[in-house]
Design a protein around this motif. Structure first.
Motif, PDB file in Angstrom:
ATOM      1  N   VAL A   1      42.880  45.832  30.501  1.00  0.00           N
ATOM      2  CA  VAL A   1      42.231  44.738  31.231  1.00  0.00           C
ATOM      3  C   VAL A   1      41.108  45.276  32.105  1.00  0.00           C
ATOM      4  CG1 VAL A   1      42.559  42.925  32.959  1.00  0.00           C
ATOM      5  CG2 VAL A   1      44.278  43.272  31.184  1.00  0.00           C
ATOM      6  N   ALA A   2      41.340  46.415  32.743  1.00  0.00           N
ATOM      7  CA  ALA A   2      40.310  47.013  33.596  1.00  0.00           C
ATOM      8  C   ALA A   2      39.045  47.301  32.793  1.00  0.00           C
ATOM      9  CB  ALA A   2      40.842  48.291  34.240  1.00  0.00           C
ATOM     10  N   ARG A   3      39.214  47.797  31.590  1.00  0.00           N
ATOM     11  CA  ARG A   3      38.048  48.108  30.768  1.00  0.00           C
ATOM     12  C   ARG A   3      37.332  46.832  30.310  1.00  0.00           C
ATOM     13  NH1 ARG A   3      41.283  52.351  28.714  1.00  0.00           N
ATOM     14  NH2 ARG A   3      41.897  51.110  26.903  1.00  0.00           N
ATOM     15  N   GLN A   4      38.097  45.775  30.042  1.00  0.00           N
ATOM     16  CA  GLN A   4      37.486  44.500  29.679  1.00  0.00           C
ATOM     17  C   GLN A   4      36.635  43.959  30.827  1.00  0.00           C
ATOM     18  OE1 GLN A   4      37.825  42.832  26.526  1.00  0.00           O
ATOM     19  NE2 GLN A   4      38.526  44.904  26.074  1.00  0.00           N
ATOM     20  N   ILE A   5      37.191  44.041  32.036  1.00  0.00           N
ATOM     21  CA  ILE A   5      36.458  43.582  33.216  1.00  0.00           C
ATOM     22  C   ILE A   5      35.223  44.451  33.446  1.00  0.00           C
ATOM     23  CG2 ILE A   5      36.584  43.364  35.735  1.00  0.00           C
ATOM     24  CD1 ILE A   5      39.561  42.633  35.349  1.00  0.00           C
ATOM     25  N   TYR A   6      35.386  45.753  33.288  1.00  0.00           N
ATOM     26  CA  TYR A   6      34.283  46.699  33.465  1.00  0.00           C
ATOM     27  C   TYR A   6      33.118  46.344  32.528  1.00  0.00           C
ATOM     28  CZ  TYR A   6      31.798  51.200  33.362  1.00  0.00           C
ATOM     29  OH  TYR A   6      30.841  52.179  33.428  1.00  0.00           O
ATOM     30  N   GLN A   7      33.420  46.075  31.267  1.00  0.00           N
ATOM     31  CA  GLN A   7      32.385  45.763  30.302  1.00  0.00           C
ATOM     32  C   GLN A   7      31.687  44.441  30.637  1.00  0.00           C
ATOM     33  OE1 GLN A   7      31.160  47.670  27.988  1.00  0.00           O
ATOM     34  NE2 GLN A   7      32.629  49.324  28.385  1.00  0.00           N
ATOM     35  N   LYS A   8      32.448  43.458  31.079  1.00  0.00           N
ATOM     36  CA  LYS A   8      31.857  42.170  31.429  1.00  0.00           C
ATOM     37  C   LYS A   8      30.916  42.297  32.618  1.00  0.00           C
ATOM     38  CE  LYS A   8      35.351  39.070  29.504  1.00  0.00           C
ATOM     39  NZ  LYS A   8      36.246  37.924  29.748  1.00  0.00           N
TER      40      LYS A   8
ATOM     41  N   GLN B   1      53.512  44.656  48.004  1.00  0.00           N
ATOM     42  CA  GLN B   1      52.128  44.226  47.979  1.00  0.00           C
ATOM     43  C   GLN B   1      51.234  45.426  47.669  1.00  0.00           C
ATOM     44  OE1 GLN B   1      51.076  41.653  51.200  1.00  0.00           O
ATOM     45  NE2 GLN B   1      48.870  41.864  50.863  1.00  0.00           N
ATOM     46  N   VAL B   2      50.310  45.231  46.727  1.00  0.00           N
ATOM     47  CA  VAL B   2      49.420  46.306  46.298  1.00  0.00           C
ATOM     48  C   VAL B   2      47.975  45.802  46.300  1.00  0.00           C
ATOM     49  CG1 VAL B   2      51.198  47.410  44.892  1.00  0.00           C
ATOM     50  CG2 VAL B   2      49.704  45.684  43.858  1.00  0.00           C
ATOM     51  N   ASP B   3      47.038  46.705  46.062  1.00  0.00           N
ATOM     52  CA  ASP B   3      45.618  46.373  46.025  1.00  0.00           C
ATOM     53  C   ASP B   3      45.314  45.548  44.772  1.00  0.00           C
ATOM     54  OD1 ASP B   3      42.834  46.311  45.872  1.00  0.00           O
ATOM     55  OD2 ASP B   3      42.600  48.334  46.645  1.00  0.00           O
ATOM     56  N   PRO B   4      44.745  44.345  44.909  1.00  0.00           N
ATOM     57  CA  PRO B   4      44.454  43.499  43.736  1.00  0.00           C
ATOM     58  C   PRO B   4      43.440  44.108  42.766  1.00  0.00           C
ATOM     59  CG  PRO B   4      44.348  42.217  45.769  1.00  0.00           C
ATOM     60  CD  PRO B   4      44.426  43.663  46.175  1.00  0.00           C
ATOM     61  N   LEU B   5      42.658  45.085  43.236  1.00  0.00           N
ATOM     62  CA  LEU B   5      41.610  45.653  42.392  1.00  0.00           C
ATOM     63  C   LEU B   5      42.047  46.924  41.663  1.00  0.00           C
ATOM     64  CD1 LEU B   5      38.406  45.174  44.587  1.00  0.00           C
ATOM     65  CD2 LEU B   5      39.553  43.566  43.055  1.00  0.00           C
ATOM     66  N   VAL B   6      43.267  47.369  41.909  1.00  0.00           N
ATOM     67  CA  VAL B   6      43.768  48.599  41.284  1.00  0.00           C
ATOM     68  C   VAL B   6      44.634  48.252  40.071  1.00  0.00           C
ATOM     69  CG1 VAL B   6      45.216  50.637  41.601  1.00  0.00           C
ATOM     70  CG2 VAL B   6      43.678  49.904  43.440  1.00  0.00           C
ATOM     71  N   MET B   7      44.305  48.834  38.927  1.00  0.00           N
ATOM     72  CA  MET B   7      45.043  48.635  37.675  1.00  0.00           C
ATOM     73  C   MET B   7      45.289  47.151  37.394  1.00  0.00           C
ATOM     74  SD  MET B   7      47.759  51.813  37.707  1.00  0.00           S
ATOM     75  CE  MET B   7      48.165  51.543  35.976  1.00  0.00           C
ATOM     76  N   PRO B   8      44.218  46.358  37.306  1.00  0.00           N
ATOM     77  CA  PRO B   8      44.377  44.927  37.022  1.00  0.00           C
ATOM     78  C   PRO B   8      45.128  44.685  35.717  1.00  0.00           C
ATOM     79  CG  PRO B   8      42.111  45.649  36.645  1.00  0.00           C
ATOM     80  CD  PRO B   8      42.801  46.770  37.341  1.00  0.00           C
ATOM     81  N   GLY B   9      46.017  43.702  35.767  1.00  0.00           N
ATOM     82  CA  GLY B   9      46.840  43.372  34.608  1.00  0.00           C
ATOM     83  C   GLY B   9      48.260  43.874  34.732  1.00  0.00           C
ATOM     84  N   THR B  10      48.501  44.755  35.717  1.00  0.00           N
ATOM     85  CA  THR B  10      49.836  45.310  35.911  1.00  0.00           C
ATOM     86  C   THR B  10      50.549  44.700  37.113  1.00  0.00           C
ATOM     87  OG1 THR B  10      49.073  47.144  37.313  1.00  0.00           O
ATOM     88  CG2 THR B  10      49.069  47.501  34.922  1.00  0.00           C
ATOM     89  N   ALA B  11      49.863  43.830  37.855  1.00  0.00           N
ATOM     90  CA  ALA B  11      50.455  43.210  39.043  1.00  0.00           C
ATOM     91  C   ALA B  11      50.104  41.729  39.089  1.00  0.00           C
ATOM     92  CB  ALA B  11      49.964  43.914  40.304  1.00  0.00           C
TER      93      ALA B  11
ATOM     94  N   PRO C   1      28.214  41.332  38.786  1.00  0.00           N
ATOM     95  CA  PRO C   1      29.444  41.052  39.535  1.00  0.00           C
ATOM     96  C   PRO C   1      30.043  39.699  39.178  1.00  0.00           C
ATOM     97  CG  PRO C   1      27.784  41.996  40.977  1.00  0.00           C
ATOM     98  CD  PRO C   1      27.092  41.722  39.673  1.00  0.00           C
ATOM     99  N   MET C   2      31.381  39.644  39.102  1.00  0.00           N
ATOM    100  CA  MET C   2      32.074  38.404  38.744  1.00  0.00           C
ATOM    101  C   MET C   2      32.776  37.805  39.955  1.00  0.00           C
ATOM    102  SD  MET C   2      35.546  39.535  36.687  1.00  0.00           S
ATOM    103  CE  MET C   2      34.664  39.876  35.181  1.00  0.00           C
ATOM    104  N   THR C   3      33.000  36.512  39.896  1.00  0.00           N
ATOM    105  CA  THR C   3      33.718  35.833  40.973  1.00  0.00           C
ATOM    106  C   THR C   3      35.189  36.252  40.964  1.00  0.00           C
ATOM    107  OG1 THR C   3      34.326  33.925  39.617  1.00  0.00           O
ATOM    108  CG2 THR C   3      32.196  33.829  40.751  1.00  0.00           C
TER     109      THR C   3
END
Length: 427
Positions: free
Chosen positions: A36-43, A315-325, A49-51
């Protein structure tokens, strides 16, 4: 610290383990945690920047590796615990409330019970069981709105003695029949559910819908966006995509449409997706009758920065390893009332905190009745702890709120027979 999902103690987790058992489902999924992180990175590379809303959609519902699409995230081995899974008492109280208010309406039939985002099907299971006990399932059906293949399968195993996938491209993509001999159907969106008299329940559904975030600066409000972290880009040792928050340079379309003239908060969030579904609920109740009960954690127009992530009950950082939390944000219950007022013809009740709602609905009496039946000391401790989890102020008692919606045609009845669990003032 803003209100968060319930973080159970070790003993609470053990209580959950003793109180509820479920089926498990094995499916072929993308095991790459950075997919998921790579998909977001490519977009972001292509479009900029995305909302936060677009980020949430990608993280939670990506078909290949979205958080909700390919895993069971509930319970001791998951990322969070919800009230229905703690103890059957929660679902029983919700069912009793629905029955009581439905009977005030004259118990109209045919009746469809609709749940948005049913999780493992636990709440629907308890509701149907109570309705069956009171012989209230004649000409009734259960309609579930669920986008996750894994969770819909869990729900089917939990709720049906037989079920089948009809066609994944059809409006009704799964059908089944419950042991109580009522039809059960699965839809991907509320707008596809038949227009009929409805008892609708949405428990921890709206908190997961995408939000837009806005921050007040010296030059006015700016939308918060998510961009690639340039520091990580320059680090040759970094092999995983890294992200950061940035502010929009110019006024975005969503800022223009969602910013209220009287807004004063330094930071606020808004969810057009939530507003759309609130409107659909109100229009449905107005046209075909019924009621809706919305249960979630949130605020009444006072929330600020509530966007967060949960993994393994922390609670974890929403921007770290997206798709796992899990990603979530507080529900603005004031918006529900504002949408209802625009639709017109809808009565709104609440929000009331979970403790008050459950106690007024009879939770304490149910708890005492169950205590008398329990002989084992350990089971009694478990039952008591589950009761405290639902009602204590520092657990779920005040973090979670309840809101009810009724058609205006119910006003005279509700004036004579007030809605249980809420203050009696109906604006």
């Amino acid at each position: 610290m803003y209100s968060v999902r319930f973080k159970p103690t070790n003993f609470a987790v053990q209580c959950f383990k003793n109180c509820r058992t479920y089926y498990t489902v094995k499916r072929k999924v993308v095991k790459d945690e950075n997919y998921v992180a790579r998909q977001i990175y490519q977009k972001i590379k292509v479009k900029g920047p995305m909302t936060v809303a677009d980020y949430m959609r990608e993280v939670l519902t990506n078909p290949m590796a979205g958080y909700y699409m390919h895993k069971d995230m509930f319970g001791e081995t998951g990322d969070f615990i919800t009230s229905p899974e703690v103890t059957q008492m929660f679902g029983e109280m919700v069912a009793v409330w629905l029955l009581n208010e439905w009977q005030k309406m004259g118990s109209p039939k045919p009746l469809q019970i609709v749940e948005l985002g049913p999780g493992r099907g636990t709440l629907s299971y308890d509701i149907v069981k109570v309705f069956s006990h009171f012989k209230a399932l004649h000409k009734a059906s259960l309609q579930l709105v669920e986008i996750s293949p894994v969770l819909s399968e869990l729900q089917a195993r939990r709720l049906c003695d037989k079920h089948t996938i009809v066609n994944e491209k059809m409006v009704v993509y799964r059908k089944g029949s419950s042991p109580h001999d009522i039809p059960v159907q699965w839809f991907r969106q509320l707008s596809d559910v038949p227009n009929a008299f409805t008892l609708l329940i949405a428990h921890e559904f709206f908190d997961a819908l995408p939000i837009h975030k806005f921050h007040k600066t010296y030059s006015g409000y700016k939308e918060v966006l998510i961009d690639i972290d340039p520091a990580a880009e320059k680090n040759p040792e970094n092999t995983e995509p890294k992200f950061r928050y940035v502010l929009s340079r110019n006024e975005t379309p969503m800022l223009k449409s969602l910013l209220k003239p009287n807004e004063t908060r330094d930071h606020f969030e808004a969810s057009p997706d939530c507003m759309l579904i609130y409107k659909q609920i109100c229009e449905r109740l107005k046209a075909t009758g019924g009621l809706a009960l919305i249960c979630d954690y949130g605020h009444y127009g006072t929330g600020t920065d509530t966007f967060r992530a949960f993994k393994k009950h922390k609670q974890v950082d929403p921007l770290v390893m997206p798709g796992t939390a899990d990603l979530t944000a507080d529900v603005d219950f004031k918006t529900i009332r504002e949408v209802a007022n625009k639709v017109e013809g809808i009565i709104t009740m609440g929000p009331a905190n979970q403790r008050d709602f459950l106690l007024k609905t009879g939770l304490e009496y149910r708890f005492k009745a169950l205590k008398e039946q329990v002989k084992d000391k350990k089971h009694l401790e478990n039952l008591t702890e589950c009761y405290k989890i639902l009602t204590d102020k520092d657990k779920m008692g005040e973090r979670f709120k309840f809101c009810a919606l009724f058609p205006e045609t119910m006003r005279k009845i509700l004036d004579k027979c007030p809605v249980v669990g809420f203050n009696q003032f109906i604006p």
